[in-house]
Design an enzyme around this catalytic site. Structure first.
Site, mmCIF file in Angstrom:
data_model
loop_
_atom_site.group_PDB
_atom_site.id
_atom_site.type_symbol
_atom_site.label_atom_id
_atom_site.label_comp_id
_atom_site.label_asym_id
_atom_site.label_seq_id
_atom_site.Cartn_x
_atom_site.Cartn_y
_atom_site.Cartn_z
ATOM 1 N N GLU A 19 8.747 -2.731 6.669
ATOM 2 C CA GLU A 19 9.566 -2.008 5.760
ATOM 3 C C GLU A 19 10.386 -2.954 4.755
ATOM 4 O O GLU A 19 11.478 -2.759 4.515
ATOM 5 C CB GLU A 19 10.382 -0.976 6.629
ATOM 6 N N ASP A 39 0.745 5.838 4.734
ATOM 7 C CA ASP A 39 -0.526 6.216 5.416
ATOM 8 C C ASP A 39 -1.508 5.344 5.428
ATOM 9 O O ASP A 39 -2.642 5.748 5.908
ATOM 10 C CB ASP A 39 -1.149 7.600 4.978
ATOM 11 N N GLY A 64 0.743 -1.323 0.009
ATOM 12 C CA GLY A 64 -0.008 0.095 0.022
ATOM 13 C C GLY A 64 0.830 1.277 -0.110
ATOM 14 O O GLY A 64 2.152 1.202 0.311
#
Length: 284
Positions: free
Chosen positions: A87, A12, A9
């Site tokens: 990450e 945020d 995605g």
């Protein structure tokens, strides 16, 4: 059967929050796991969410060997049923291949979380290899939003509020603007001699861009050095680098929130979201 799953995605959209929730769900059922992260906002060896959740994790470095890490954990007597990798866009292609081997040869579930493309819309090496090797991909259902209210699909880097499409692929920052530390002080702290370095700040992710600000509240979107000047605080040298999520239309038009606010002040906001037709070829 174990799987390699890539949750992707934009910034945020709550990837770190989901990683922490997934760890909680599995550990609550008695499963053991290892958590990995890189460049988290809370510092090294941590996965954190802006919701206030955080948990220790193994910091991934260029020489991290996931296969060896899992073996070491097992040899220490710990059960390893799953691996969570936050990450993951910053992992190398070889490290992603190690994660695939862990799934296939050790029958351990691997859940990777990361953004797919950088501010230039180019795939990160780790994300590209995950797309190629993952058993399945899942796009997070919590949608990040562009300043116009549409679903955000692209990650943009800004310098003093202006979108840029050139530069190093990885510059640690956040969706809130930040100011690079003075070069002299940073060199002294890091021991560097030639290269200007930016102050350490966590990487972009899950925080809503505007909170409860009005859509075109230009005052809250001014560069940090302009805000300092207004308050009488001495300005810090250097540009203000930030990140922003945009819909494709405004990414292609290079219109950031700050630029939209300026256009609103000039009375030109009507064209910001309008459909602009191109002239047909061969016509005057």
């Amino acid at each position: 059967m174990a799987e390699l799953v890539f949750f992707s995605g934009t910034m945020d959209c709550g990837k770190s929050t989901l990683a922490l929730q997934m760890d909680y769900n599995h550990s609550a059922r008695g499963r053991g796991g290892i958590l990995f992260s890189r460049n988290d906002r809370a510092g090294e060896s941590m996965i954190s969410s802006r919701l206030g959740l955080q948990t220790p994790a193994v910091e991934v470095r260029d020489d991290t060997d996931f296969w060896a890490e899992v073996l070491r954990c097992r040899e220490a007597g710990h059960n390893v049923d799953y691996v969570i990798c936050d990450e993951a866009q910053f992992y190398s292609a070889r490290q992603v291949e190690q994660l695939a081997c862990i799934v296939d040869e050790m029958d351990i579930d691997v859940f990777a979380f990361g953004i797919t493309s950088d501010f230039r819309t180019r795939l990160f090496p780790g994300s590209q290899r995950l797309v190629e090797l993952a058993d399945r991909m899942e796009v997070l259902q919590v949608r990040a939003l562009c300043w116009c209210g549409r679903r955000a699909t692209h990650n943009a880097r800004t310098v003093d509020g202006v979108m840029v499409t050139e530069g190093d692929q990885v510059v640690v920052g956040d969706v809130e603007s930040r100011t690079p530390a003075p070069a002299a002080a940073e060199k002294e702290r890091a021991g560097a001699k030639d290269e200007p370095l930016f102050e350490e700040r966590p990487l972009f992710e899950d925080e809503p861009l505007f909170d409860d600000q009005p859509l075109f509240d230009a005052g809250g979107l001014l560069p940090a050095k302009a805000s300092r000047a207004a308050s009488g605080t001495p300005a810090v040298a250097g540009p203000v680098i930030g990140y922003e999520t945009l819909c494709r239309r405004h990414y292609m038009r290079r219109v950031t929130a700050q630029q939209a606010a300026a256009l609103e002040e000039d009375g030109q906001s009507a064209s910001l979201c309008s459909v602009q037709s191109r002239p047909e070829a061969g016509r005057d």
